[in-house]
Design a protein around this motif. Structure first.
Motif, PDB file in Angstrom:
ATOM      1  N   GLU A   1       8.109  -9.411  11.625  1.00  0.00           N
ATOM      2  CA  GLU A   1       8.499  -9.874  10.300  1.00  0.00           C
ATOM      3  C   GLU A   1       8.039  -8.852   9.265  1.00  0.00           C
ATOM      4  O   GLU A   1       7.040  -8.146   9.464  1.00  0.00           O
ATOM      5  CB  GLU A   1       7.886 -11.240   9.998  1.00  0.00           C
ATOM      6  N   ILE A   2       8.741  -8.813   8.156  1.00  0.00           N
ATOM      7  CA  ILE A   2       8.371  -7.861   7.104  1.00  0.00           C
ATOM      8  C   ILE A   2       7.050  -8.299   6.473  1.00  0.00           C
ATOM      9  O   ILE A   2       6.662  -9.474   6.545  1.00  0.00           O
ATOM     10  CB  ILE A   2       9.475  -7.745   6.033  1.00  0.00           C
ATOM     11  N   ILE A   3       6.375  -7.350   5.859  1.00  0.00           N
ATOM     12  CA  ILE A   3       5.113  -7.632   5.169  1.00  0.00           C
ATOM     13  C   ILE A   3       5.334  -7.449   3.673  1.00  0.00           C
ATOM     14  O   ILE A   3       5.637  -6.349   3.206  1.00  0.00           O
ATOM     15  CB  ILE A   3       3.986  -6.709   5.653  1.00  0.00           C
ATOM     16  N   GLU A   4       5.201  -8.517   2.949  1.00  0.00           N
ATOM     17  CA  GLU A   4       5.322  -8.462   1.496  1.00  0.00           C
ATOM     18  C   GLU A   4       3.939  -8.272   0.890  1.00  0.00           C
ATOM     19  O   GLU A   4       2.955  -8.830   1.359  1.00  0.00           O
ATOM     20  CB  GLU A   4       5.947  -9.754   0.969  1.00  0.00           C
ATOM     21  N   GLY A   5       3.873  -7.471  -0.158  1.00  0.00           N
ATOM     22  CA  GLY A   5       2.613  -7.284  -0.863  1.00  0.00           C
ATOM     23  C   GLY A   5       1.702  -6.216  -0.300  1.00  0.00           C
ATOM     24  O   GLY A   5       0.553  -6.079  -0.737  1.00  0.00           O
ATOM     25  N   ALA A   6       2.178  -5.420   0.658  1.00  0.00           N
ATOM     26  CA  ALA A   6       1.375  -4.306   1.172  1.00  0.00           C
ATOM     27  C   ALA A   6       1.247  -3.238   0.086  1.00  0.00           C
ATOM     28  O   ALA A   6       2.181  -2.976  -0.675  1.00  0.00           O
ATOM     29  CB  ALA A   6       2.018  -3.714   2.417  1.00  0.00           C
ATOM     30  N   THR A   7       0.068  -2.625   0.001  1.00  0.00           N
ATOM     31  CA  THR A   7      -0.180  -1.588  -0.993  1.00  0.00           C
ATOM     32  C   THR A   7       0.083  -0.212  -0.384  1.00  0.00           C
ATOM     33  O   THR A   7      -0.548   0.170   0.601  1.00  0.00           O
ATOM     34  CB  THR A   7      -1.623  -1.649  -1.517  1.00  0.00           C
ATOM     35  N   CYS A   8       1.016   0.511  -0.982  1.00  0.00           N
ATOM     36  CA  CYS A   8       1.391   1.836  -0.502  1.00  0.00           C
ATOM     37  C   CYS A   8       0.917   2.874  -1.517  1.00  0.00           C
ATOM     38  O   CYS A   8       1.255   2.788  -2.701  1.00  0.00           O
ATOM     39  CB  CYS A   8       2.903   1.932  -0.331  1.00  0.00           C
ATOM     40  N   THR A   9       0.143   3.827  -1.062  1.00  0.00           N
ATOM     41  CA  THR A   9      -0.418   4.851  -1.936  1.00  0.00           C
ATOM     42  C   THR A   9       0.047   6.226  -1.487  1.00  0.00           C
ATOM     43  O   THR A   9      -0.169   6.621  -0.339  1.00  0.00           O
ATOM     44  CB  THR A   9      -1.949   4.797  -1.939  1.00  0.00           C
ATOM     45  N   LEU A  10       0.699   6.944  -2.405  1.00  0.00           N
ATOM     46  CA  LEU A  10       1.230   8.275  -2.106  1.00  0.00           C
ATOM     47  C   LEU A  10       0.366   9.308  -2.813  1.00  0.00           C
ATOM     48  O   LEU A  10       0.216   9.281  -4.044  1.00  0.00           O
ATOM     49  CB  LEU A  10       2.681   8.379  -2.588  1.00  0.00           C
ATOM     50  N   THR A  11      -0.230  10.209  -2.053  1.00  0.00           N
ATOM     51  CA  THR A  11      -1.089  11.244  -2.622  1.00  0.00           C
ATOM     52  C   THR A  11      -0.578  12.620  -2.222  1.00  0.00           C
ATOM     53  O   THR A  11       0.170  12.773  -1.265  1.00  0.00           O
ATOM     54  CB  THR A  11      -2.542  11.089  -2.133  1.00  0.00           C
ATOM     55  N   GLY A  12      -1.013  13.628  -2.983  1.00  0.00           N
ATOM     56  CA  GLY A  12      -0.570  14.991  -2.731  1.00  0.00           C
ATOM     57  C   GLY A  12       0.321  15.462  -3.847  1.00  0.00           C
ATOM     58  O   GLY A  12       0.349  14.889  -4.941  1.00  0.00           O
ATOM     59  N   GLY A  13       1.073  16.517  -3.589  1.00  0.00           N
ATOM     60  CA  GLY A  13       1.911  17.068  -4.635  1.00  0.00           C
ATOM     61  C   GLY A  13       1.050  17.631  -5.750  1.00  0.00           C
ATOM     62  O   GLY A  13      -0.125  17.945  -5.574  1.00  0.00           O
ATOM     63  N   LYS A  14       1.606  17.717  -6.929  1.00  0.00           N
ATOM     64  CA  LYS A  14       0.880  18.266  -8.070  1.00  0.00           C
ATOM     65  C   LYS A  14       0.473  17.189  -9.074  1.00  0.00           C
ATOM     66  O   LYS A  14      -0.116  17.490 -10.108  1.00  0.00           O
ATOM     67  CB  LYS A  14       1.741  19.325  -8.765  1.00  0.00           C
ATOM     68  N   GLY A  15       0.817  15.944  -8.780  1.00  0.00           N
ATOM     69  CA  GLY A  15       0.505  14.870  -9.711  1.00  0.00           C
ATOM     70  C   GLY A  15      -0.580  13.957  -9.192  1.00  0.00           C
ATOM     71  O   GLY A  15      -1.174  14.178  -8.137  1.00  0.00           O
ATOM     72  N   LYS A  16      -0.833  12.887  -9.940  1.00  0.00           N
ATOM     73  CA  LYS A  16      -1.852  11.921  -9.533  1.00  0.00           C
ATOM     74  C   LYS A  16      -1.288  10.996  -8.462  1.00  0.00           C
ATOM     75  O   LYS A  16      -0.078  10.947  -8.220  1.00  0.00           O
ATOM     76  CB  LYS A  16      -2.299  11.109 -10.741  1.00  0.00           C
ATOM     77  N   ALA A  17      -2.188  10.250  -7.825  1.00  0.00           N
ATOM     78  CA  ALA A  17      -1.769   9.317  -6.774  1.00  0.00           C
ATOM     79  C   ALA A  17      -0.842   8.253  -7.350  1.00  0.00           C
ATOM     80  O   ALA A  17      -1.021   7.785  -8.480  1.00  0.00           O
ATOM     81  CB  ALA A  17      -2.993   8.669  -6.144  1.00  0.00           C
TER      82      ALA A  17
END
Length: 272
Positions: free
Chosen positions: A202-218
């Protein structure tokens, strides 16, 4: 000096701009500004479709492409006939339909593929900004601008669009041709995916996804009622790491995500 300001975010792909350009120029001789446009094969206002991502994470946008009417127009320099291609005082670049000898050098020189060759007339042709209408005094804007139902295409004096231009971009700025067509809201790259419970399927609602890297902030996103997450507006060619955390599940990390193209990570399983 005239400019076009095109808001890609407002363009719905109705093709009205392309249609009315045909209506104005096919079968009509506006020499020396323009001779008749062929029925087929030329689109002086060309609407390009861009499909991005992979199923089911797919987005689409449209980019209207007239002549860029560059301040440093690359089509003028190679032309062997003086005055055959010229820039008007109002900023529009015109191919003189009487002086053009059909050498094709300007066609090859344009990096925007905005110049076409008419084999029947032995003539290079392109968008004129409907200069013949503007010169008549009754029209203040080209036909494509007048016909746009969402006002995605605007035309006028550069000083009147100062605020829009400050936020806009031009196509292929690295070439240094100084186009006078400015674009707003051209979509940048995205990273997307769907998070689900590996055991329950089943899908998970409310999961926290954090993208880091690149030249900007998370960047942080939360999965929605479909388990989906989206990170939009990412620069081209950057490398990222994604961490996904949800209560009761082990955190999952995906590395080496590159935005050379739009990224659909597909279905991502979390284990308890």
């Amino acid at each position: 000096m005239k400019v076009f300001v095109i808001d890609v975010g407002l363009c719905v792909g109705c093709y009205a701009c392309q249609f009315v350009c045909k209506d104005e120029h096919v079968g009509n001789d506006w020499s020396p500004i323009a001779k008749p446009q062929p029925d087929t094969g030329q689109f002086w206002m060309r609407l390009d479709e861009h499909i991005r991502g992979t199923v089911p994470k797919v987005e689409m946008h449209y980019v209207p492409n007239p002549c860029m009417h560059c301040d440093e127009a690359p089509c003028i320099t190679p032309c062997p006939i003086e005055g055959a291609i010229y820039k008007r005082d109002d900023g529009l670049v015109i191919i003189d339909s009487v002086k053009c000898t059909g050498c094709r050098l300007c066609v090859d020189a344009c990096p925007y593929d905005a110049i076409y060759f008419n084999d029947d007339l032995n003539l290079a042709q392109k968008c004129t900004g409907c200069a013949h209408l503007l010169d008549g005094g009754e029209w203040k804007v080209p036909r494509c601008v007048d016909a746009c139902p969402t006002e995605a295409i605007k035309f006028g004096e550069e000083k009147d669009f100062k605020n829009e231009i400050a936020k806009a971009e031009v196509l292929k700025p690295e070439l240094g041709h100084k186009p006078r067509v400015y674009y707003l809201n051209i979509p940048k790259k995205f990273v997307a995916g769907t998070v689900y419970d590996a055991a329950a399927k089943e899908i998970i609602e409310g999961a926290t996804c954090t993208l880091t890297g690149g030249k900007g902030k998370a960047l942080t996103a939360t999965t929605d009622g479909f388990g989906d997450f989206w990170f939009r507006g990412l620069p081209d060619g950057e490398s990222y790491k994604l961490s996904i955390a949800a209560k009761g599940f082990k955190t999952k990390t995906i590395e080496d995500i590159c935005t050379e193209k739009d990224v659909n990570l597909g279905d991502i399983a979390l284990a308890k």
